[in-house]
Each structure stands twice: as C-alpha cells, then as structure tokens.
Design a protein around this motif. Structure first.
Motif, PDB file in Angstrom:
ATOM      1  N   ALA A   1       0.829  -1.203   0.000  1.00  0.00           N
ATOM      2  CA  ALA A   1       0.000   0.000   0.000  1.00  0.00           C
ATOM      3  C   ALA A   1       0.862   1.252   0.000  1.00  0.00           C
ATOM      4  O   ALA A   1       0.579   2.230  -0.700  1.00  0.00           O
ATOM      5  CB  ALA A   1      -0.922  -0.007   1.217  1.00  0.00           C
ATOM      6  N   GLU A   2       1.933   1.239   0.789  1.00  0.00           N
ATOM      7  CA  GLU A   2       2.859   2.379   0.827  1.00  0.00           C
ATOM      8  C   GLU A   2       3.524   2.574  -0.532  1.00  0.00           C
ATOM      9  O   GLU A   2       3.721   3.701  -0.988  1.00  0.00           O
ATOM     10  CB  GLU A   2       3.918   2.143   1.908  1.00  0.00           C
ATOM     11  N   ALA A   3       3.839   1.466  -1.190  1.00  0.00           N
ATOM     12  CA  ALA A   3       4.535   1.543  -2.478  1.00  0.00           C
ATOM     13  C   ALA A   3       3.657   2.111  -3.577  1.00  0.00           C
ATOM     14  O   ALA A   3       4.136   2.859  -4.438  1.00  0.00           O
ATOM     15  CB  ALA A   3       5.048   0.167  -2.880  1.00  0.00           C
ATOM     16  N   ILE A   4       2.360   1.782  -3.566  1.00  0.00           N
ATOM     17  CA  ILE A   4       1.507   2.252  -4.659  1.00  0.00           C
ATOM     18  C   ILE A   4       0.929   3.641  -4.382  1.00  0.00           C
ATOM     19  O   ILE A   4       0.313   4.227  -5.267  1.00  0.00           O
ATOM     20  CB  ILE A   4       0.355   1.263  -4.957  1.00  0.00           C
ATOM     21  N   ALA A   5       1.159   4.183  -3.184  1.00  0.00           N
ATOM     22  CA  ALA A   5       0.622   5.513  -2.858  1.00  0.00           C
ATOM     23  C   ALA A   5       1.030   6.576  -3.881  1.00  0.00           C
ATOM     24  O   ALA A   5       0.196   7.394  -4.282  1.00  0.00           O
ATOM     25  CB  ALA A   5       1.043   5.921  -1.449  1.00  0.00           C
ATOM     26  N   PRO A   6       2.308   6.605  -4.350  1.00  0.00           N
ATOM     27  CA  PRO A   6       2.663   7.612  -5.364  1.00  0.00           C
ATOM     28  C   PRO A   6       1.847   7.476  -6.651  1.00  0.00           C
ATOM     29  O   PRO A   6       1.610   8.468  -7.340  1.00  0.00           O
ATOM     30  CB  PRO A   6       4.152   7.340  -5.623  1.00  0.00           C
ATOM     31  N   LEU A   7       1.415   6.261  -6.976  1.00  0.00           N
ATOM     32  CA  LEU A   7       0.617   6.061  -8.187  1.00  0.00           C
ATOM     33  C   LEU A   7      -0.782   6.639  -8.018  1.00  0.00           C
ATOM     34  O   LEU A   7      -1.383   7.106  -8.983  1.00  0.00           O
ATOM     35  CB  LEU A   7       0.528   4.569  -8.525  1.00  0.00           C
ATOM     36  N   LEU A   8      -1.291   6.614  -6.781  1.00  0.00           N
ATOM     37  CA  LEU A   8      -2.633   7.146  -6.523  1.00  0.00           C
ATOM     38  C   LEU A   8      -2.656   8.668  -6.635  1.00  0.00           C
ATOM     39  O   LEU A   8      -3.695   9.254  -6.926  1.00  0.00           O
ATOM     40  CB  LEU A   8      -3.107   6.740  -5.133  1.00  0.00           C
TER      41      LEU A   8
ATOM     42  N   ILE B   1       8.701   4.368 -10.969  1.00  0.00           N
ATOM     43  CA  ILE B   1      10.062   4.080 -10.523  1.00  0.00           C
ATOM     44  C   ILE B   1      10.130   4.106  -8.995  1.00  0.00           C
ATOM     45  O   ILE B   1      10.767   3.261  -8.366  1.00  0.00           O
ATOM     46  CB  ILE B   1      11.051   5.090 -11.141  1.00  0.00           C
ATOM     47  N   LYS B   2       9.429   5.090  -8.396  1.00  0.00           N
ATOM     48  CA  LYS B   2       9.408   5.185  -6.938  1.00  0.00           C
ATOM     49  C   LYS B   2       8.730   3.968  -6.318  1.00  0.00           C
ATOM     50  O   LYS B   2       9.182   3.441  -5.294  1.00  0.00           O
ATOM     51  CB  LYS B   2       8.691   6.474  -6.517  1.00  0.00           C
ATOM     52  N   THR B   3       7.634   3.502  -6.938  1.00  0.00           N
ATOM     53  CA  THR B   3       6.944   2.308  -6.446  1.00  0.00           C
ATOM     54  C   THR B   3       7.862   1.090  -6.488  1.00  0.00           C
ATOM     55  O   THR B   3       7.965   0.332  -5.510  1.00  0.00           O
ATOM     56  CB  THR B   3       5.686   2.036  -7.286  1.00  0.00           C
ATOM     57  N   ALA B   4       8.530   0.905  -7.607  1.00  0.00           N
ATOM     58  CA  ALA B   4       9.451  -0.233  -7.743  1.00  0.00           C
ATOM     59  C   ALA B   4      10.588  -0.140  -6.737  1.00  0.00           C
ATOM     60  O   ALA B   4      11.003  -1.144  -6.148  1.00  0.00           O
ATOM     61  CB  ALA B   4       9.999  -0.276  -9.167  1.00  0.00           C
ATOM     62  N   SER B   5      11.083   1.074  -6.504  1.00  0.00           N
ATOM     63  CA  SER B   5      12.180   1.260  -5.560  1.00  0.00           C
ATOM     64  C   SER B   5      11.746   0.941  -4.140  1.00  0.00           C
ATOM     65  O   SER B   5      12.492   0.322  -3.373  1.00  0.00           O
ATOM     66  CB  SER B   5      12.684   2.706  -5.653  1.00  0.00           C
ATOM     67  N   THR B   6      10.531   1.338  -3.782  1.00  0.00           N
ATOM     68  CA  THR B   6      10.025   1.066  -2.442  1.00  0.00           C
ATOM     69  C   THR B   6       9.845  -0.426  -2.207  1.00  0.00           C
ATOM     70  O   THR B   6      10.172  -0.947  -1.135  1.00  0.00           O
ATOM     71  CB  THR B   6       8.675   1.784  -2.220  1.00  0.00           C
ATOM     72  N   LEU B   7       9.368  -1.133  -3.216  1.00  0.00           N
ATOM     73  CA  LEU B   7       9.123  -2.571  -3.079  1.00  0.00           C
ATOM     74  C   LEU B   7      10.407  -3.382  -3.107  1.00  0.00           C
ATOM     75  O   LEU B   7      10.565  -4.354  -2.369  1.00  0.00           O
ATOM     76  CB  LEU B   7       8.183  -3.051  -4.182  1.00  0.00           C
ATOM     77  N   GLY B   8      11.316  -2.989  -3.991  1.00  0.00           N
ATOM     78  CA  GLY B   8      12.562  -3.738  -4.107  1.00  0.00           C
ATOM     79  C   GLY B   8      12.326  -5.200  -4.392  1.00  0.00           C
ATOM     80  O   GLY B   8      11.602  -5.570  -5.321  1.00  0.00           O
ATOM     81  N   LYS B   9      12.879  -6.055  -3.525  1.00  0.00           N
ATOM     82  CA  LYS B   9      12.761  -7.510  -3.730  1.00  0.00           C
ATOM     83  C   LYS B   9      11.335  -8.015  -3.518  1.00  0.00           C
ATOM     84  O   LYS B   9      11.031  -9.177  -3.823  1.00  0.00           O
ATOM     85  CB  LYS B   9      13.704  -8.253  -2.787  1.00  0.00           C
ATOM     86  N   ASP B  10      10.442  -7.155  -2.999  1.00  0.00           N
ATOM     87  CA  ASP B  10       9.055  -7.576  -2.754  1.00  0.00           C
ATOM     88  C   ASP B  10       8.132  -7.285  -3.934  1.00  0.00           C
ATOM     89  O   ASP B  10       6.902  -7.403  -3.806  1.00  0.00           O
ATOM     90  CB  ASP B  10       8.504  -6.879  -1.502  1.00  0.00           C
ATOM     91  N   ILE B  11       8.681  -6.895  -5.081  1.00  0.00           N
ATOM     92  CA  ILE B  11       7.852  -6.658  -6.266  1.00  0.00           C
ATOM     93  C   ILE B  11       6.976  -7.872  -6.586  1.00  0.00           C
ATOM     94  O   ILE B  11       5.791  -7.717  -6.912  1.00  0.00           O
ATOM     95  CB  ILE B  11       8.728  -6.273  -7.479  1.00  0.00           C
ATOM     96  N   PRO B  12       7.501  -9.115  -6.491  1.00  0.00           N
ATOM     97  CA  PRO B  12       6.639 -10.277  -6.761  1.00  0.00           C
ATOM     98  C   PRO B  12       5.427 -10.362  -5.827  1.00  0.00           C
ATOM     99  O   PRO B  12       4.380 -10.884  -6.220  1.00  0.00           O
ATOM    100  CB  PRO B  12       7.575 -11.478  -6.554  1.00  0.00           C
ATOM    101  N   GLN B  13       5.565  -9.845  -4.592  1.00  0.00           N
ATOM    102  CA  GLN B  13       4.432  -9.866  -3.665  1.00  0.00           C
ATOM    103  C   GLN B  13       3.290  -9.001  -4.200  1.00  0.00           C
ATOM    104  O   GLN B  13       2.117  -9.391  -4.163  1.00  0.00           O
ATOM    105  CB  GLN B  13       4.866  -9.341  -2.285  1.00  0.00           C
TER     106      GLN B  13
END
Length: 569
Positions: free
Chosen positions: A163-170, A199-211
């Motif tokens: 949720a924190e990672a996708i916040a910039p997309l919202l 890019i910010k979303t991907a950076s926040t998720l890092g190795k958790d992108i598959p999640q």
C-alpha cells in the motif's frame, strides 16, 4: 421506502457570497459536470488557481453518492457510500476540510463477525472482533487459531508495504504509453516525469515486487490460504477483496482489493475507517464550502444534456436540459465514462478504437444498499448487550453477517451470476449513530446495509419494484434476526436500493459504485480506456474527473484532484 424527505440545498450562499444566476451565454474558464466529491474537489483546485468555475449538479443536493439525506423523518442516512478512509491526505490538507467542518469519528474496534451456530457449531469463540490494537487482535484470533494470531501481523506487514509503495501512483496521473511511443524525442522527454511514480513504487518494493504482482493477479483466497487457516478470519478479510465487485474471493485479481484492508487512514492511523459527523454528506458539504470559498458557483437541479464542440471537435461549452448554454473551453465530467462519452458527446466525435473500448467497460454491480431506521440497538446473541440502550464496542464496527466461511461468499456470488437472489447474501452492516448522535433521535439509530450479491437483471424475469425490493429486505432482516433476535421489531422504516435504483438516483451506470469494475484490465493505464487513460480524453478541453478515471473508485478524491491539475497544465 417510507417518507422520503429532501434536505434543503445549502449551497446558494457561503460566507455571504451568493452564486450568480445561471443564464445562457454565461462564460466560465471551466465547467464541472456533476457535484459528486470528485467534481467538487476538481472545482476547488481550479478555482484556487484563479480560474472561474461552475459546478452543474443534476440532483437537488451536491455530494453524488457521498450524500446525507433524511429518508425517514428524524433519521439521516449516508444514502449510498457509508464509511470514510480512502480520502487522500493531500486533498484533506489542500482544501482545509477540517476548517470547513469535516469531523470524523474513528472506529475502535473496526470489524465484528458474529458466528451463527448453524454455520459454526464448534465450541470456542462465538465472534471475531478486530481493531487497531495488536494484543487484542491476537487474543481474538487465537480463539480460532494461535497460528493465525501470529501470522496476521506478518501478512498485514506485506500489505502495508504494498500500500505504501503504490501511494505515489494514486497521487499521480497514469502515463500515456501510446502517446509516449508515438511522439518525437522532445515529447518523450516531456513525458518522463509521468513515469517517476512507477520508478518510486518499484524502488520502495525492491525484492518484494513479486508480492505486489501476486496481489494484483491472484485470487484473494490463494493469498489468504497461504497465510491463514481459520475460516472466520479468512472470510472476514475476504469481504474486503470483493466489496462492491461482482467477483468472489476465488476470482483472479481479487487479491488487489485486499489492500483496502490497510490503505485506509483516519486520524493518522493506517488501516482505519471512520464515520464522518453528519454522515457522508458531511464530507461533501465541507468540500462544497471549500469550493465556494475559492469562488466556485454551484448550481443544483441542473442536469447537463450535452457537451458542446467546435468546428475542430474541441470543447466550447455545455448545454443543460433546460436549454441553457454555458461557454467554456474546459469541461471536467464527474459522470461515468459511459455517460460522458456515449450520452453527452455528439455521435461520431470519438476515435473508433476509443469508443469501442468505452462500450466494453464492465459496469456489473452486485450491490443492494438498505437504509434502515431503528428504535433501538440490535442485541447480538454472540455478544449480548449489558443494557438495551448502551452502545457496545462491536456496535461501532462493520458487522459481517453470513461470513463465517469463505465458501458462503462464493456460493452467493455464483447464485447472483446466474441471476438469482442468493440464499445467504453477504451482509456488511454499520451503525454510524453508535458514534455520531446527530443522525437519529435520542435512543434511536440508523443501520446501513451494504449487501451482495444481487443481479441487476433477475433470472425470474421480475423487475426490481416495490414488491421485489420488500421481499429482499425481509430476507436481509430475517438473517439479522437470527444473529440479533428482536431486530425486526425495532425497525421504524427503510429503503432498498438495488443496482437499477443506484443507477437511477445517483447516475451510477449499472449501479456500479466504482464507475466501472476495479479489475486489473480497467485500472491505471487502462482506466477508462487503454486507448487513452484518464483524466485526458480524445476531445481537446474535455477531462474525466470522476471515479471512472485513474486511480478509480471509493471516496478518494484523487481523480478530481488529478483532473484539475491536468487541466491547469
């Protein structure tokens, strides 16, 4: 429904400034079609930037589906939407909604699932109550599974990170991929900032992108089964994955809506939902006051008949159903994509591929909303009241009925897909008057039922009329009676809003509360169309500012803000 009373429109004057008269030939920098929450937010941002703006609302009161109305004399109902949590903090701050009167009662606890002995005959816990306190949640869940009590915080940690990672997309406009690849190098450079939130979303998720990828694509039940084993907990969480959508927890992609479990925020508490004082109309009245303070003219009872186009198919204004023509080079539509593009525009004005994609939007709705006036609080067998007039903690919650097992949700979904009324509808019940005393007379309460699944068109060929609505209401009330004996006797009056009624009253195409399905194929760069993501449209000067544009539905206000910022560019 008994005794519908219309509340007076409060939007003719704010701070002594009266709206001007609506007459043909009047010119504004921008016209907003529809005074729902997104339309009011869009108008506010435009006016604060110095633009002259008017809002044209077809009903007698602004607010769209986030509105409070006195349906039964003395009882005030959040007639469609019913809880607040997704409102973007940026909008709350920019429009100073607290100063304009918005007050929200946080709910603690927040979720209550009483267990029917028929569905859960085993010994042990008779209900599941969840809230913001981890120790109490552990104790509640451990009644059914100590393993789950330990696992839920871990699952919520992953959901919180997503949720924190996708916040910039919202809070950002979806990139127009088609435009990027069909433009020259200078235009490509201009588009680069639109990709920074990704890019910010991907950076926040890092190795958790598959999640996140799994959440976006997997059935919710697959995610829940991996982490949890107790059915009451899984079924309670699964309701978040299907709310407002004609899907089941077994539908691929339903995992994404699990994020609503943690995306909400009230009073700085993540994952919390609240009741606005005065109902959901308290939210939109605060927005309307902010808009009028900024200089917006708001007109009610003014349905728009058409968007007027010039010789080059650019926006030049709008015409109301009364024949009033208003000149404007910018129009923002808070209506659904279906209404905006297929009803308000002249035939043949859209590119063929875009028009075809708009015609293909899924507006299926499973929702039937019931608004009920009560002369006393329900007394649940699972957690008996200590005193008839005393509000217990679980009365403040979303109350989940027919939710002991996830299979009950799937069975109800399959029956509705076949055009049938489910034997055991999924029921979410709230009692906002348990926190907000302004909604009902002393000692009385309002109960809001968000139920699914129901079909828009019934397989038995019967229309949704007073007879069939009453039949459905009795089915719902009989379910509540089994959990809380005496409930039926406490009913003062009620109304029933199946999908056709939600469409007729609030302009929600198909009765869909989100302005279209929130499925993966109708999100982000494909909302409302893969041929042109909103808020931009193929018509110069026309913007989509409602929930049919990115990032979608819920009382979020992001689509309104993004449309206004895009128009200002």
């Amino acid at each position: 429904m008994r005794g519908l009373t219309q509340l007076p429109c409060i939007f003719t004057s704010v701070g002594g400034r009266r709206a001007s008269t609506l007459t043909s030939g009047k010119r504004y920098d921008a016209v907003v079609i529809g005074g729902g929450h997104n339309g009011l937010v869009a108008a506010s941002y435009l006016a604060k930037a110095g633009r002259s703006v008017c809002v044209l609302e077809r009903r007698h009161i602004v607010g769209g589906a986030a509105v409070t109305e006195e349906i039964i004399p003395g009882f005030k109902f959040s007639r469609a939407s019913y809880v607040l949590g997704l409102l973007r903090p940026k909008v709350y701050e920019d429009l100073e909604l607290k100063r304009h009167g918005l007050k929200v009662y946080p709910r603690d606890p927040s979720s209550y699932t009483p267990l029917h002995e028929r569905e859960w005959p085993t010994s042990g816990g008779r209900s599941l109550i969840l809230g913001p306190h981890e120790e109490e949640n552990f104790r509640q869940i451990a009644q059914f599974s100590e393993k789950d009590a330990k696992a839920l915080p871990q699952l919520e940690s992953i959901l919180n990170k997503c949720a924190e990672a996708i916040a910039p997309l919202l809070d950002s406009v979806a990139p127009d991929v088609k435009s990027f690849y069909s433009s020259g190098i200078l235009n490509k450079i201009r588009h680069i900032p639109n990709y920074m939130p990704l890019i910010k979303t991907a950076s926040t998720l890092g190795k958790d992108i598959p999640q996140l990828y799994e959440l976006m694509t997997a059935p919710a039940i697959k995610v829940l089964d991996r982490w949890l084993e107790s059915e009451p907990l899984k079924a309670t969480l699964a309701t978040d994955s299907v709310i407002g959508a004609m899907i089941s927890p077994n539908t691929p992609g339903s995992g994404y809506v699990l994020l609503h479990h943690v995306m909400a925020q009230v009073a700085g508490v993540r994952g919390a939902w609240g009741y606005p004082e005065g109902g959901m109309g308290g939210v939109t009245q605060a927005m309307a006051r902010a808009a009028q303070e900024a200089g917006v003219d708001i007109f009610t009872n003014q349905p728009v008949k058409s968007v007027l186009l010039g010789d080059n198919r650019e926006v030049v204004g709008v015409e109301t159903e009364d024949g009033i023509k208003i000149d404007a080079k910018t129009v923002l539509s808070n209506a659904t994509a279906h209404v905006t593009f297929l009803k308000l525009l002249p035939e043949g004005s859209l590119p063929k591929d875009f028009e075809a994609s708009i015609k293909g939007i899924d507006y299926t709705s499973p929702v039937c909303k019931l608004n009920v006036a009560l002369k006393s609080l329900p007394n649940f067998k699972a957690n008996p009241s200590t005193n008839q007039n005393t509000v217990m903690p679980h009365h403040r919650c979303t109350i989940h009925l027919n939710c002991e097992k996830t299979e009950l949700l799937d069975e109800a979904y399959l029956q509705a897909k076949a055009g049938l009324i489910p034997d055991k509808p999924m029921i979410e019940m709230t009692l906002p008057s348990s926190c907000d005393p302004t909604l009902a007379p002393p000692g009385c309460h309002v109960a809001l039922f968000f139920t699914q699944y129901v079909p828009y068109t019934r397989a038995d060929g019967k229309p949704w009329n007073e007879e069939t609505k009453e039949e459905y209401a009795k089915k719902i009330f009989s379910v509540v009676e089994e959990y809380a004996p005496g409930f039926i006797e406490s009913i003062v009056g009620y109304e029933v809003l199946p999908p056709p009624e939600l469409e007729r009253i609030f302009g929600l195409t198909g009765g869909n509360i989100f302005h279209g399905s929130m499925s993966l194929d109708q999100l982000f760069i494909s909302r409302p169309s893969p041929a042109q993501p909103g808020p931009f449209t193929p018509i110069p000067g026309l913007f989509l500012c409602g929930s049919g544009a990115h990032p979608g539905g819920g009382v979020m206000a992001a689509p309104g803000r993004l449309a206004a910022l895009s128009a200002l560019q």
